[in-house]
Write an enzyme that holds these catalytic residues in place. Structure first.
Site, mmCIF file in Angstrom:
data_model
loop_
_atom_site.group_PDB
_atom_site.id
_atom_site.type_symbol
_atom_site.label_atom_id
_atom_site.label_comp_id
_atom_site.label_asym_id
_atom_site.label_seq_id
_atom_site.Cartn_x
_atom_site.Cartn_y
_atom_site.Cartn_z
ATOM 1 N N THR A 72 0.838 -1.203 0.000
ATOM 2 C CA THR A 72 0.000 0.000 0.000
ATOM 3 C C THR A 72 0.870 1.249 0.000
ATOM 4 O O THR A 72 2.013 1.213 0.463
ATOM 5 C CB THR A 72 -0.961 0.055 1.218
ATOM 6 N N LYS B 102 -4.097 3.101 5.889
ATOM 7 C CA LYS B 102 -4.387 1.663 5.768
ATOM 8 C C LYS B 102 -3.351 0.865 6.540
ATOM 9 O O LYS B 102 -3.691 -0.072 7.253
ATOM 10 C CB LYS B 102 -4.331 1.221 4.299
ATOM 11 N N ASP C 210 -8.405 -3.809 -2.044
ATOM 12 C CA ASP C 210 -9.072 -2.790 -2.836
ATOM 13 C C ASP C 210 -10.421 -2.573 -2.162
ATOM 14 O O ASP C 210 -11.083 -3.521 -1.750
ATOM 15 C CB ASP C 210 -9.240 -3.237 -4.290
ATOM 16 N N SER C 211 -10.791 -1.301 -2.015
ATOM 17 C CA SER C 211 -12.017 -0.971 -1.295
ATOM 18 C C SER C 211 -12.857 -0.037 -2.130
ATOM 19 O O SER C 211 -12.348 0.627 -3.037
ATOM 20 C CB SER C 211 -11.699 -0.248 0.013
ATOM 21 N N PHE D 199 -9.504 8.701 6.561
ATOM 22 C CA PHE D 199 -9.139 9.162 5.221
ATOM 23 C C PHE D 199 -10.316 8.947 4.278
ATOM 24 O O PHE D 199 -11.338 8.368 4.660
ATOM 25 C CB PHE D 199 -7.891 8.415 4.726
HETATM 26 P P1 IMP Z 1 -8.441 1.942 -2.494
HETATM 27 O O1 IMP Z 1 -8.871 0.701 -1.852
HETATM 28 O O2 IMP Z 1 -7.246 2.487 -1.808
HETATM 29 O O3 IMP Z 1 -8.308 1.805 -3.996
HETATM 30 O O4 IMP Z 1 -9.593 2.991 -2.211
HETATM 31 C C1 IMP Z 1 -10.540 3.435 -3.144
HETATM 32 C C2 IMP Z 1 -11.110 4.750 -2.647
HETATM 33 O O5 IMP Z 1 -11.928 4.513 -1.516
HETATM 34 C C3 IMP Z 1 -10.060 5.767 -2.237
HETATM 35 O O6 IMP Z 1 -10.482 7.045 -2.634
HETATM 36 C C4 IMP Z 1 -10.031 5.691 -0.734
HETATM 37 O O7 IMP Z 1 -9.743 6.942 -0.165
HETATM 38 C C5 IMP Z 1 -11.459 5.261 -0.420
HETATM 39 N N1 IMP Z 1 -11.427 4.384 0.752
HETATM 40 C C6 IMP Z 1 -10.864 3.150 0.832
HETATM 41 N N2 IMP Z 1 -10.978 2.672 2.084
HETATM 42 C C7 IMP Z 1 -11.609 3.643 2.788
HETATM 43 C C8 IMP Z 1 -11.965 3.741 4.155
HETATM 44 O O8 IMP Z 1 -11.711 2.868 5.002
HETATM 45 N N3 IMP Z 1 -12.597 4.878 4.505
HETATM 46 C C9 IMP Z 1 -12.882 5.880 3.626
HETATM 47 N N4 IMP Z 1 -12.548 5.847 2.354
HETATM 48 C C10 IMP Z 1 -11.902 4.725 1.941
#
Ligand code: IMP
Length: 188
Positions: A7, A12, A65-66, A140
């Site tokens: 990451t 995270k 991935d979220s 975040f």
């Molecule tokens: P990624 O998993 O880092 O690709 O996240 C995709 C988008 O979702 C990014 O803009 C992150 O800031 C947002 N995001 C991922 N996890 C969280 C969380 O736990 N809280 C708030 N936003 C999140």
């Protein structure tokens, strides 16, 4: 057991350390990159990144991935959550939702690639609501506009331990530790 976390997001990394270390998994930071393919599901993105990094010789690592899925926007932004955050941010999301249903859910898919345990993914889900204005300074991304189901505070108003108890990532971490335990079959 030690796993590297791929990451570039320091929040995270802290969430993983705080969530997994009590479950017996030591988390090491791996600052490497993978190309996120454009696809329909978080799971496909994660599997593609596992393959890319494994192909580059990496082992004993995990990544996630979220995304934030809003039913009144037909699941948008979902896999486009990072792009939407980078372009219109929380403010833009609040504007998009004016006059629409505010139910939402966060999902987090974690993929693991381990010499000892093999390769697998787990997915955690946190249902909740998008509030009407940003609240809080912690966390975040979309944290200031998301309140998990049955609660009043946004993730950005909670400390990390409370967020981990309720969040998509925290739930995925519990599933991850359970799956590791199952695959180890009692070995430590
Ligand atoms: P990624 O998993 O880092 O690709 O996240 C995709 C988008 O979702 C990014 O803009 C992150 O800031 C947002 N995001 C991922 N996890 C969280 C969380 O736990 N809280 C708030 N936003 C999140």
């Amino acid at each position: 057991m030690k796993l590297g976390l791929v990451t570039s997001n320091r929040h995270k990394l802290e969430e993983y350390r705080q969530g997994l270390e009590p479950l017996g998994v030591e988390v090491e930071h791996l600052d490497v990159d993978c190309d996120e393919i454009q696809t329909e599901t978080l799971q496909d993105v994660v599997r593609s990144c596992l393959d890319q990094l494994k192909g580059a010789g990496l082992s004993n690592f995990m990544l996630d991935d979220s995304g934030l899925f809003v039913p009144s926007l037909n699941g948008f932004p979902g896999v486009y959550s990072a792009y939407i955050m980078d372009t219109i941010g929380c403010r833009g999301m609040l504007r998009l939702l004016e006059g629409l249903g505010r139910e939402a859910r966060f999902e987090c898919c974690i993929g693991v690639c381990s010499d000892e345990l093999g390769e697998f993914t787990v997915t955690g889900v946190s249902p909740g609501m998008i509030v009407r204005e940003e609240r809080g300074t912690g966390g975040f991304g979309y944290d200031p506009i998301f309140v998990p189901e049955g609660h009043e505070l946004t993730f950005a108003q909670m400390d990390m331990a409370s967020k981990n108890e309720l969040s998509h990532r925290g739930k995925a971490m519990v599933l991850l530790a359970r799956e590791m335990e199952r695959r180890m079959g009692g070995r430590k």
